[in-house]
Structures are given as structure tokens and as C-alpha cells.
Design a protein around this motif. Sequence first.
Motif, PDB file in Angstrom:
ATOM      1  N   THR A  28      11.924   2.787   7.684  1.00 31.74           N
ATOM      2  CA  THR A  28      11.953   4.189   7.297  1.00 31.74           C
ATOM      3  C   THR A  28      12.598   4.320   5.924  1.00 31.74           C
ATOM      4  OG1 THR A  28      12.254   4.690   9.622  1.00 31.74           O
ATOM      5  CG2 THR A  28      12.662   6.471   8.082  1.00 31.74           C
ATOM      6  N   LYS A  29      11.984   5.128   5.079  1.00 32.83           N
ATOM      7  CA  LYS A  29      12.556   5.376   3.749  1.00 32.83           C
ATOM      8  C   LYS A  29      13.764   6.298   3.880  1.00 32.83           C
ATOM      9  CE  LYS A  29       7.957   5.507   1.818  1.00 32.83           C
ATOM     10  NZ  LYS A  29       6.976   6.364   1.184  1.00 32.83           N
ATOM     11  N   PRO A  30      14.807   6.205   3.087  1.00 35.15           N
ATOM     12  CA  PRO A  30      14.969   5.134   2.090  1.00 35.15           C
ATOM     13  C   PRO A  30      15.415   3.854   2.782  1.00 35.15           C
ATOM     14  CG  PRO A  30      16.907   6.560   2.114  1.00 35.15           C
ATOM     15  CD  PRO A  30      15.966   7.104   3.142  1.00 35.15           C
ATOM     16  N   LEU A  37       2.667  -1.271   4.619  1.00 35.38           N
ATOM     17  CA  LEU A  37       1.705  -0.176   4.713  1.00 35.38           C
ATOM     18  C   LEU A  37       2.405   1.159   4.888  1.00 35.38           C
ATOM     19  CD1 LEU A  37      -1.310   0.575   4.911  1.00 35.38           C
ATOM     20  CD2 LEU A  37      -1.253  -0.105   7.312  1.00 35.38           C
ATOM     21  N   ASP A  38       2.292   2.007   3.872  1.00 28.52           N
ATOM     22  CA  ASP A  38       2.841   3.355   3.922  1.00 28.52           C
ATOM     23  C   ASP A  38       2.003   4.182   4.907  1.00 28.52           C
ATOM     24  OD1 ASP A  38       4.244   5.658   3.281  1.00 28.52           O
ATOM     25  OD2 ASP A  38       2.992   6.102   1.527  1.00 28.52           O
ATOM     26  N   ILE A  39       2.650   5.082   5.627  1.00 27.47           N
ATOM     27  CA  ILE A  39       1.866   5.886   6.569  1.00 27.47           C
ATOM     28  C   ILE A  39       1.210   7.082   5.894  1.00 27.47           C
ATOM     29  CG2 ILE A  39       1.981   7.382   8.604  1.00 27.47           C
ATOM     30  CD1 ILE A  39       3.688   5.406   9.950  1.00 27.47           C
ATOM     31  N   GLU A  40       1.995   7.814   5.124  1.00 31.53           N
ATOM     32  CA  GLU A  40       1.413   9.005   4.485  1.00 31.53           C
ATOM     33  C   GLU A  40       0.751   8.641   3.164  1.00 31.53           C
ATOM     34  OE1 GLU A  40       4.880  11.817   4.840  1.00 31.53           O
ATOM     35  OE2 GLU A  40       5.112  10.181   6.273  1.00 31.53           O
ATOM     36  N   LEU A  41      -0.551   8.514   3.252  1.00 34.40           N
ATOM     37  CA  LEU A  41      -1.331   8.146   2.073  1.00 34.40           C
ATOM     38  C   LEU A  41      -2.385   9.214   1.828  1.00 34.40           C
ATOM     39  CD1 LEU A  41      -2.005   4.402   2.970  1.00 34.40           C
ATOM     40  CD2 LEU A  41      -0.619   5.191   1.044  1.00 34.40           C
ATOM     41  N   VAL A 100       0.866  -1.180   0.000  1.00 33.07           N
ATOM     42  CA  VAL A 100       0.000   0.000   0.000  1.00 33.07           C
ATOM     43  C   VAL A 100       0.900   1.226   0.000  1.00 33.07           C
ATOM     44  CG1 VAL A 100      -1.991   1.100   1.102  1.00 33.07           C
ATOM     45  CG2 VAL A 100      -1.537  -1.327   1.508  1.00 33.07           C
ATOM     46  N   GLU A 101       0.980   1.877  -1.123  1.00 30.75           N
ATOM     47  CA  GLU A 101       1.950   2.971  -1.290  1.00 30.75           C
ATOM     48  C   GLU A 101       1.480   3.867  -2.420  1.00 30.75           C
ATOM     49  OE1 GLU A 101       4.424   5.443  -1.024  1.00 30.75           O
ATOM     50  OE2 GLU A 101       5.552   3.808  -0.062  1.00 30.75           O
ATOM     51  N   ASP A 102       1.391   5.176  -2.152  1.00 28.73           N
ATOM     52  CA  ASP A 102       0.889   6.075  -3.193  1.00 28.73           C
ATOM     53  C   ASP A 102       1.990   6.564  -4.131  1.00 28.73           C
ATOM     54  OD1 ASP A 102       1.777   7.435  -0.831  1.00 28.73           O
ATOM     55  OD2 ASP A 102       1.079   9.303  -1.738  1.00 28.73           O
ATOM     56  N   GLU A 103       3.224   6.481  -3.711  1.00 26.45           N
ATOM     57  CA  GLU A 103       4.295   6.932  -4.605  1.00 26.45           C
ATOM     58  C   GLU A 103       4.662   5.817  -5.574  1.00 26.45           C
ATOM     59  OE1 GLU A 103       5.983   9.457  -0.874  1.00 26.45           O
ATOM     60  OE2 GLU A 103       7.023   7.655  -1.574  1.00 26.45           O
ATOM     61  N   ALA A 104       4.375   6.098  -6.841  1.00 26.42           N
ATOM     62  CA  ALA A 104       4.493   5.056  -7.871  1.00 26.42           C
ATOM     63  C   ALA A 104       5.898   4.447  -7.929  1.00 26.42           C
ATOM     64  CB  ALA A 104       4.097   5.621  -9.229  1.00 26.42           C
TER      65      ALA A 104
HETATM   66 CA    CA Z   1       3.242   8.078   0.823  1.00 28.94          CA
END
Ligand code: CA
Length: 238
Positions: A103-105, A54-58, A10-14
Motif C-alpha cells: 500500500t502506498k506510501p 502492478l498498480d491497481i488504479e490505472l 506498471v504505474e500511471d503516476e510518473a
Molecule cells: Ca495509479
Amino acid sequence: MTHSGHILIVEDEAVTRTTLAGYFDKAGYRVTEVEDGAALWSALEAGPADLILLDIELPGEDGLSLLRQLRQTSEVAVIMVTGKTDDIDRILGLELGAHDYVTKPFNTRELLARAKNLIRLTRQVRESGTKASTRTFDGWVFNKNSRRLTSPRGEDVPLTRGEFDLLSALLSNPGRVLTRDSLLDHVSHRDWDPNDRTIDVLVGRLRRKIESDPKQPRFLVTVHGLGYVFTSNSREPA
Ligand code: CA
């Protein structure tokens, strides 16, 4: 063909999503990519996941809120993914029931190792729960929780409540002679007079379901003057 597991990303950044998906796909996982909460719910309706990244900032509902809802019905493995190095999110995520946090990256090799471990652990927990309620004998599988008896050919064999109670008691005491009285205690005798014949009738019915020759029973054996014994090596599956 068996997959190592089904991973739901689940991630909005393609770019991040595609990178992750490619990496897990290459490692032998089946991967589903979604970009927000709505798509997460539809994906889960289509089939269970072994692990959710699961990405947090969606956009819309954030990952923490989705995790909270998820935990009301599911114990699925979850690794939270975030761009922030913020401790608050990390702690909140773990408190809400995430198993791990990156944590990204992130280092994809490390993420893969953690994912693999987590899937293995959650599977073990799930299987030990099933194992404890399952008995096998000579290819037969009896599951106490789902109340199912499956023949060596994989067919469901329906049991009445009395038959189920009786088989359950016998399989819990393999090799031990159980008297009619003690068997009666295990059987919910709602529909009949609590006389000795009850057990004999049930034994007869069970034999017709599980014995290849009910007249010469191999499993459910009469011990004259005492009661009955289940003679196969009933055991928990290995
Ligand atoms: Ca995001």
C-alpha cells in the motif's frame, strides 16, 4: 552481465513510477516502466519479466482486471500496488493470483526485500520443474519435457522417437541392466516388428550419436546375455 532480474513496473503516476524504477535499477535490476495495460502487454511481448509491480488504479483497465488476464497464461511473480488501504482490493488481488501486496506510501527498502524474495522463490519453483525432467551425463544434457538432447559442445542432437524413448528409459535407470524385453516396453513400437533386433538397432543408432567411439561404448554398454546398461553417472543437475 547478469541482472538480478527483470522488473516490469506498471504505474500511471510518473513520480511513483520513476522513484520505483530508480530504486530497483540501483539495486541491480533491469527495469521496464509502463503506464497502462496496453503498454504492459507490449512489454511482455518484447520479453518475459521476473516480477511485475502492478498498480491497481490505472487509466483504462485496472490492475485487478489486468492481473486476471495475466493469470490465464502466466505464473509470473506479481506484487499489487495500491493507494487505497481497502481490504477488498487486497483480498481480491491475492485471490486473483498476486503473490504480494503493498500500500502506498510504501517503504522502498521493504518492497525491495519482498521483491527479491519473491523472485528467488519463483525461480526455485521454475528450476525444480526443469530439473526433474533433466538428466546430465558427462556434459550431455537430456531434457525429457522438451525432448532435447544437447551435446557437451552445446549442439542439439536430434533423436527419433524410438531413440528418445530408449535413451529416456536408460537414463532413468542408470547402472541397472535392462533386458531387451523391458526396453521394448519403453519404446513405442509403432514402426517395426517387436522383435529383439529392434532394440539392438536403436542402441547402435544411439551410440553413433552419443559415443565418441561407437565400437567401444563408454555410456551405453552391452551386458552379454542380459541386455544393456547406462554406465555414466547420469544424474539430476545439481
Ligand atoms: Ca495509479
